[in-house]
Design a protein around this motif. Structure first.
Motif, PDB file in Angstrom:
ATOM      1  N   GLU A  55       0.901  -1.147  -0.135  1.00 44.33           N
ATOM      2  CA  GLU A  55       0.014   0.016   0.073  1.00 44.33           C
ATOM      3  C   GLU A  55       0.778   1.146  -0.156  1.00 44.33           C
ATOM      4  O   GLU A  55       0.541   2.413  -0.706  1.00 44.33           O
ATOM      5  N   PHE A  56       2.102   1.202   0.924  1.00 38.47           N
ATOM      6  CA  PHE A  56       3.065   2.477   0.889  1.00 38.47           C
ATOM      7  C   PHE A  56       3.391   2.622  -0.535  1.00 38.47           C
ATOM      8  O   PHE A  56       3.517   3.806  -0.950  1.00 38.47           O
ATOM      9  N   LEU A  57       3.981   1.586  -1.014  1.00 34.71           N
ATOM     10  CA  LEU A  57       4.482   1.666  -2.582  1.00 34.71           C
ATOM     11  C   LEU A  57       3.560   2.310  -3.538  1.00 34.71           C
ATOM     12  O   LEU A  57       3.744   2.822  -4.511  1.00 34.71           O
ATOM     13  N   LEU A  58       2.367   1.591  -3.473  1.00 34.06           N
ATOM     14  CA  LEU A  58       1.471   2.049  -4.497  1.00 34.06           C
ATOM     15  C   LEU A  58       0.694   3.586  -4.219  1.00 34.06           C
ATOM     16  O   LEU A  58       0.908   4.077  -5.339  1.00 34.06           O
ATOM     17  N   ASN A  59       0.695   3.848  -2.880  1.00 38.68           N
ATOM     18  CA  ASN A  59       0.378   5.206  -2.700  1.00 38.68           C
ATOM     19  C   ASN A  59       1.441   6.086  -3.269  1.00 38.68           C
ATOM     20  O   ASN A  59       1.160   7.440  -3.677  1.00 38.68           O
ATOM     21  N   ARG A  60       2.870   5.985  -3.343  1.00 38.70           N
ATOM     22  CA  ARG A  60       3.736   6.581  -3.886  1.00 38.70           C
ATOM     23  C   ARG A  60       4.173   6.576  -5.348  1.00 38.70           C
ATOM     24  O   ARG A  60       5.328   6.872  -5.538  1.00 38.70           O
ATOM     25  N   GLN A  61       3.502   5.722  -5.921  1.00 36.06           N
ATOM     26  CA  GLN A  61       3.693   5.274  -7.330  1.00 36.06           C
ATOM     27  C   GLN A  61       4.910   4.872  -7.580  1.00 36.06           C
ATOM     28  O   GLN A  61       5.396   5.208  -8.614  1.00 36.06           O
ATOM     29  N   LYS A  62       5.393   3.818  -6.755  1.00 34.09           N
ATOM     30  CA  LYS A  62       6.709   3.166  -6.820  1.00 34.09           C
ATOM     31  C   LYS A  62       6.359   1.936  -7.626  1.00 34.09           C
ATOM     32  O   LYS A  62       7.120   1.327  -8.372  1.00 34.09           O
ATOM     33  N   VAL A  63       5.064   1.331  -7.463  1.00 33.19           N
ATOM     34  CA  VAL A  63       4.818   0.105  -7.857  1.00 33.19           C
ATOM     35  C   VAL A  63       3.328   0.401  -8.709  1.00 33.19           C
ATOM     36  O   VAL A  63       2.553   1.044  -8.199  1.00 33.19           O
ATOM     37  N   VAL A  64       3.062  -0.804  -9.287  1.00 29.81           N
ATOM     38  CA  VAL A  64       1.570  -0.750 -10.078  1.00 29.81           C
ATOM     39  C   VAL A  64       1.046  -2.112  -9.996  1.00 29.81           C
ATOM     40  O   VAL A  64       1.959  -3.132  -9.765  1.00 29.81           O
ATOM     41  N   LEU A  65      -0.170  -2.540  -9.930  1.00 29.02           N
ATOM     42  CA  LEU A  65      -0.669  -3.823 -10.148  1.00 29.02           C
ATOM     43  C   LEU A  65      -0.883  -4.161 -11.906  1.00 29.02           C
ATOM     44  O   LEU A  65      -1.694  -3.044 -12.458  1.00 29.02           O
ATOM     45  N   SER A  66      -0.352  -4.899 -12.396  1.00 27.63           N
ATOM     46  CA  SER A  66      -0.587  -5.408 -13.788  1.00 27.63           C
ATOM     47  C   SER A  66      -1.918  -5.645 -14.002  1.00 27.63           C
ATOM     48  O   SER A  66      -2.803  -5.986 -13.208  1.00 27.63           O
ATOM     49  N   GLU A  67      -2.399  -5.876 -15.316  1.00 28.89           N
ATOM     50  CA  GLU A  67      -3.676  -6.476 -15.465  1.00 28.89           C
ATOM     51  C   GLU A  67      -4.022  -7.838 -15.020  1.00 28.89           C
ATOM     52  O   GLU A  67      -5.042  -8.233 -14.882  1.00 28.89           O
ATOM     53  N   GLU A  68      -3.096  -8.504 -14.981  1.00 32.58           N
ATOM     54  CA  GLU A  68      -3.004  -9.914 -14.302  1.00 32.58           C
ATOM     55  C   GLU A  68      -3.081  -9.810 -12.836  1.00 32.58           C
ATOM     56  O   GLU A  68      -3.152 -10.810 -12.164  1.00 32.58           O
ATOM     57  N   GLY A  69      -2.808  -8.668 -12.162  1.00 30.70           N
ATOM     58  CA  GLY A  69      -2.976  -8.701 -10.587  1.00 30.70           C
ATOM     59  C   GLY A  69      -1.625  -8.943 -10.172  1.00 30.70           C
ATOM     60  O   GLY A  69      -1.497  -9.233  -8.890  1.00 30.70           O
ATOM     61  N   LYS A  70      -0.480  -8.613 -10.795  1.00 30.41           N
ATOM     62  CA  LYS A  70       0.874  -9.011 -10.520  1.00 30.41           C
ATOM     63  C   LYS A  70       1.435  -7.702 -10.070  1.00 30.41           C
ATOM     64  O   LYS A  70       1.315  -6.715 -10.841  1.00 30.41           O
ATOM     65  N   VAL A  71       2.301  -7.811  -9.151  1.00 29.77           N
ATOM     66  CA  VAL A  71       2.872  -6.485  -8.635  1.00 29.77           C
ATOM     67  C   VAL A  71       4.098  -6.039  -9.605  1.00 29.77           C
ATOM     68  O   VAL A  71       4.851  -7.181  -9.891  1.00 29.77           O
ATOM     69  N   ALA A  72       4.428  -5.044  -9.819  1.00 25.89           N
ATOM     70  CA  ALA A  72       5.350  -4.558 -10.950  1.00 25.89           C
ATOM     71  C   ALA A  72       5.931  -3.111 -10.590  1.00 25.89           C
ATOM     72  O   ALA A  72       5.049  -2.277 -10.036  1.00 25.89           O
ATOM     73  N   LEU A  73       7.058  -2.896 -10.874  1.00 22.96           N
ATOM     74  CA  LEU A  73       7.604  -1.485 -10.741  1.00 22.96           C
ATOM     75  C   LEU A  73       6.824  -0.568 -11.532  1.00 22.96           C
ATOM     76  O   LEU A  73       6.723  -0.938 -12.737  1.00 22.96           O
ATOM     77  N   HIS A  74       6.586   0.737 -11.033  1.00 23.24           N
ATOM     78  CA  HIS A  74       5.880   1.698 -11.894  1.00 23.24           C
ATOM     79  C   HIS A  74       6.942   2.237 -12.981  1.00 23.24           C
ATOM     80  O   HIS A  74       8.131   2.212 -12.771  1.00 23.24           O
ATOM     81  N   SER A  75       6.540   2.260 -14.175  1.00 20.35           N
ATOM     82  CA  SER A  75       7.353   2.738 -15.182  1.00 20.35           C
ATOM     83  C   SER A  75       8.417   3.975 -15.161  1.00 20.35           C
ATOM     84  O   SER A  75       9.537   3.849 -15.516  1.00 20.35           O
ATOM     85  N   SER A  76       7.829   4.966 -14.284  1.00 15.76           N
ATOM     86  CA  SER A  76       8.700   6.123 -14.144  1.00 15.76           C
ATOM     87  C   SER A  76       9.173   6.172 -12.548  1.00 15.76           C
ATOM     88  O   SER A  76       9.388   7.058 -12.122  1.00 15.76           O
ATOM     89  N   MET A  77       9.260   5.130 -11.907  1.00 16.77           N
ATOM     90  CA  MET A  77       9.744   4.724 -10.528  1.00 16.77           C
ATOM     91  C   MET A  77      11.123   5.286 -10.213  1.00 16.77           C
ATOM     92  O   MET A  77      11.906   4.759 -11.043  1.00 16.77           O
ATOM     93  N   LYS A  78      11.229   6.122  -9.337  1.00 17.62           N
ATOM     94  CA  LYS A  78      12.420   6.491  -9.080  1.00 17.62           C
ATOM     95  C   LYS A  78      12.852   6.335  -7.490  1.00 17.62           C
ATOM     96  O   LYS A  78      11.843   6.718  -6.679  1.00 17.62           O
ATOM     97  N   ILE A  79      13.845   5.891  -7.042  1.00 15.41           N
ATOM     98  CA  ILE A  79      14.357   6.028  -5.780  1.00 15.41           C
ATOM     99  C   ILE A  79      14.570   7.193  -5.058  1.00 15.41           C
ATOM    100  O   ILE A  79      15.642   7.808  -5.808  1.00 15.41           O
ATOM    101  N   CYS A  80      14.247   7.585  -4.040  1.00 17.50           N
ATOM    102  CA  CYS A  80      14.683   8.868  -3.307  1.00 17.50           C
ATOM    103  C   CYS A  80      16.252   8.773  -2.951  1.00 17.50           C
ATOM    104  O   CYS A  80      16.443   7.618  -2.538  1.00 17.50           O
ATOM    105  N   ASN A  81      16.664   9.631  -2.764  1.00 16.99           N
ATOM    106  CA  ASN A  81      18.199   9.961  -2.133  1.00 16.99           C
ATOM    107  C   ASN A  81      18.255  10.025  -0.764  1.00 16.99           C
ATOM    108  O   ASN A  81      16.921  10.409  -0.085  1.00 16.99           O
ATOM    109  N   GLY A  82      18.963   9.923  -0.125  1.00 16.72           N
ATOM    110  CA  GLY A  82      19.327  10.098   1.395  1.00 16.72           C
ATOM    111  C   GLY A  82      18.992   9.046   2.445  1.00 16.72           C
ATOM    112  O   GLY A  82      18.868   9.216   3.802  1.00 16.72           O
ATOM    113  N   HIS A  83      18.845   7.903   1.957  1.00 12.63           N
ATOM    114  CA  HIS A  83      18.714   6.645   2.750  1.00 12.63           C
ATOM    115  C   HIS A  83      19.732   6.062   3.137  1.00 12.63           C
ATOM    116  O   HIS A  83      19.720   4.818   3.977  1.00 12.63           O
TER     117      HIS A  83
END
Length: 88
Positions: A55-83
């Motif tokens: 839910e956290f990753l979906l809300n931040r548009q880091k991942v999406v659910l494919s048409e088949e209901g599988k978890v996939a990275l969002h096409s424009s996903m970027k990891i923030c810096n500073g961690h």
């Protein structure tokens, strides 16, 4: 005591297994990888259980659910810096 990992670890897990898991299977894979009591921390300092990671990753548009209901990275996903100093 709970293990705390950075949420980016889940992104890396998904990246290595892209579109392999349903949401339920992802939670199971997280538990298999880091233990059933693992919690995740975000760059903003929020900590939450593995059941809330997707839910956290979906809300931040880091991942999406494919048409088949599988978890996939969002096409424009970027990891923030500073961690880099996150201890978990």
């Amino acid at each position: 005591m709970n293990t705390i990992k950075h949420i980016h670890e889940v992104i890396f897990l998904i990246e290595n297994n892209n579109e392999q898991w349903t949401p339920e299977e992802l939670v199971e894979a997280i538990g298999d990888t880091w233990g059933t009591d693992v919690q995740f921390g975000s760059c903003s300092g929020t900590t939450f259980p593995k059941e809330n990671a997707l839910e956290f990753l979906l809300n931040r548009q880091k991942v999406v659910l494919s048409e088949e209901g599988k978890v996939a990275l969002h096409s424009s996903m970027k990891i923030c810096n500073g961690h880099e100093d996150f201890v978990g």
